[in-house]
Design an enzyme around this catalytic site. Sequence first.
Site, PDB file in Angstrom:
ATOM      1  N   CYS A   1       0.848  -1.204   0.000  1.00  0.00           N
ATOM      2  CA  CYS A   1       0.000   0.000   0.000  1.00  0.00           C
ATOM      3  C   CYS A   1       0.881   1.250   0.000  1.00  0.00           C
ATOM      4  CB  CYS A   1      -0.925   0.010   1.213  1.00  0.00           C
ATOM      5  SG  CYS A   1      -2.376  -1.056   1.027  1.00  0.00           S
TER       6      CYS A   1
ATOM      7  N   ASP B   1      10.670  -6.953  -8.470  1.00  0.00           N
ATOM      8  CA  ASP B   1      10.856  -7.503  -7.132  1.00  0.00           C
ATOM      9  C   ASP B   1      12.246  -7.116  -6.630  1.00  0.00           C
ATOM     10  OD1 ASP B   1       9.400 -10.081  -5.472  1.00  0.00           O
ATOM     11  OD2 ASP B   1      11.462  -9.546  -4.945  1.00  0.00           O
TER      12      ASP B   1
ATOM     13  N   GLY C   1       4.172 -19.413   1.505  1.00  0.00           N
ATOM     14  CA  GLY C   1       5.353 -18.554   1.497  1.00  0.00           C
ATOM     15  C   GLY C   1       5.032 -17.082   1.286  1.00  0.00           C
TER      16      GLY C   1
ATOM     17  N   THR D   1       4.829 -13.487   2.178  1.00  0.00           N
ATOM     18  CA  THR D   1       5.470 -12.639   3.192  1.00  0.00           C
ATOM     19  C   THR D   1       4.851 -11.254   3.257  1.00  0.00           C
ATOM     20  OG1 THR D   1       7.165 -11.958   1.602  1.00  0.00           O
ATOM     21  CG2 THR D   1       7.691 -13.849   3.009  1.00  0.00           C
TER      22      THR D   1
ATOM     23  N   HIS E   1      -0.592  -8.533   1.058  1.00  0.00           N
ATOM     24  CA  HIS E   1      -1.338  -7.699   0.089  1.00  0.00           C
ATOM     25  C   HIS E   1      -1.239  -8.483  -1.216  1.00  0.00           C
ATOM     26  CE1 HIS E   1      -2.129  -3.455  -1.725  1.00  0.00           C
ATOM     27  NE2 HIS E   1      -2.137  -4.317  -2.745  1.00  0.00           N
TER      28      HIS E   1
ATOM     29  N   HIS F   1      -0.654 -10.147  -4.548  1.00  0.00           N
ATOM     30  CA  HIS F   1       0.202  -9.715  -5.656  1.00  0.00           C
ATOM     31  C   HIS F   1       0.520 -10.918  -6.523  1.00  0.00           C
ATOM     32  CE1 HIS F   1       2.628 -10.777  -2.169  1.00  0.00           C
ATOM     33  NE2 HIS F   1       3.537 -11.238  -3.017  1.00  0.00           N
TER      34      HIS F   1
ATOM     35  N   HIS G   1       3.306 -12.641  -8.878  1.00  0.00           N
ATOM     36  CA  HIS G   1       4.708 -12.696  -9.312  1.00  0.00           C
ATOM     37  C   HIS G   1       4.767 -13.076 -10.784  1.00  0.00           C
ATOM     38  CE1 HIS G   1       6.655 -12.886  -5.232  1.00  0.00           C
ATOM     39  NE2 HIS G   1       5.453 -13.328  -4.892  1.00  0.00           N
TER      40      HIS G   1
HETATM   41  P1  AMP Z   1       5.450 -13.032  -1.241  1.00  0.00           P
HETATM   42  O1  AMP Z   1       6.539 -13.776  -0.527  1.00  0.00           O
HETATM   43  O2  AMP Z   1       4.695 -13.830  -2.253  1.00  0.00           O
HETATM   44  O3  AMP Z   1       4.527 -12.336  -0.255  1.00  0.00           O
HETATM   45  O4  AMP Z   1       6.181 -11.930  -2.091  1.00  0.00           O
HETATM   46  C1  AMP Z   1       6.610 -10.726  -1.567  1.00  0.00           C
HETATM   47  C2  AMP Z   1       7.683 -10.239  -2.488  1.00  0.00           C
HETATM   48  O5  AMP Z   1       7.836  -8.854  -2.294  1.00  0.00           O
HETATM   49  C3  AMP Z   1       9.062 -10.876  -2.237  1.00  0.00           C
HETATM   50  O6  AMP Z   1       9.492 -11.541  -3.422  1.00  0.00           O
HETATM   51  C4  AMP Z   1       9.946  -9.682  -1.900  1.00  0.00           C
HETATM   52  O7  AMP Z   1      11.236  -9.795  -2.449  1.00  0.00           O
HETATM   53  C5  AMP Z   1       9.164  -8.528  -2.511  1.00  0.00           C
HETATM   54  N1  AMP Z   1       9.382  -7.221  -1.904  1.00  0.00           N
HETATM   55  C6  AMP Z   1       9.360  -6.918  -0.590  1.00  0.00           C
HETATM   56  N2  AMP Z   1       9.556  -5.606  -0.422  1.00  0.00           N
HETATM   57  C7  AMP Z   1       9.692  -5.060  -1.664  1.00  0.00           C
HETATM   58  C8  AMP Z   1       9.921  -3.746  -2.147  1.00  0.00           C
HETATM   59  N3  AMP Z   1      10.058  -2.699  -1.325  1.00  0.00           N
HETATM   60  N4  AMP Z   1      10.010  -3.551  -3.476  1.00  0.00           N
HETATM   61  C9  AMP Z   1       9.902  -4.609  -4.322  1.00  0.00           C
HETATM   62  N5  AMP Z   1       9.662  -5.875  -3.920  1.00  0.00           N
HETATM   63  C10 AMP Z   1       9.570  -6.094  -2.608  1.00  0.00           C
HETATM   64 ZN    ZN Z   2      -1.777  -3.266   1.202  1.00  0.00          ZN
END
Ligand code: AMP
Ligand code: ZN
Length: 111
Positions: free
Chosen positions: A7, A30, A92, A94, A97, A99, A101
Amino acid sequence: MENCIFCKIVAGEIPSPRLYEDDKMIVIRDIEPKAKLHYLCIPKTHFALLTEMDEARAEIVKHCFQTIPTLQETLGLQDGYRVIINQGENGGQTVPHLHIHLLGGEKLGDF
Ligand code: AMP
Ligand code: ZN
């Protein structure tokens, strides 16, 4: 949503170059790429899980999946790519929100 990193990126509070943006979604790189090319398609609306889907959210996710193929060439994914949505702890996820990939730019291994 307070304290949600995506967000904050959507709001511009955390700088992250946008490779694509429209009224419903952004595409960014990413920060820890797991493939030669690794993008995140982030809906502008906050919700974490597919179980939270309603009609409005489904429209946004539909829009994401309709838009991603139009960006393939721009993103260098014309030779194919992998689409992943991680869900919850075992998946997995993290960042809570939702998203999407997009991984590519090379032949990906099995998973
Ligand atoms: P997930 O593990 O599916 O929730 O993916 C979260 C992804 O967000 C991970 O691959 C992180 O490397 C990526 N991520 C976290 N913070 C940032 C950021 N500030 N800019 C770009 N990617 C991010
Ligand atoms: Zn959010």
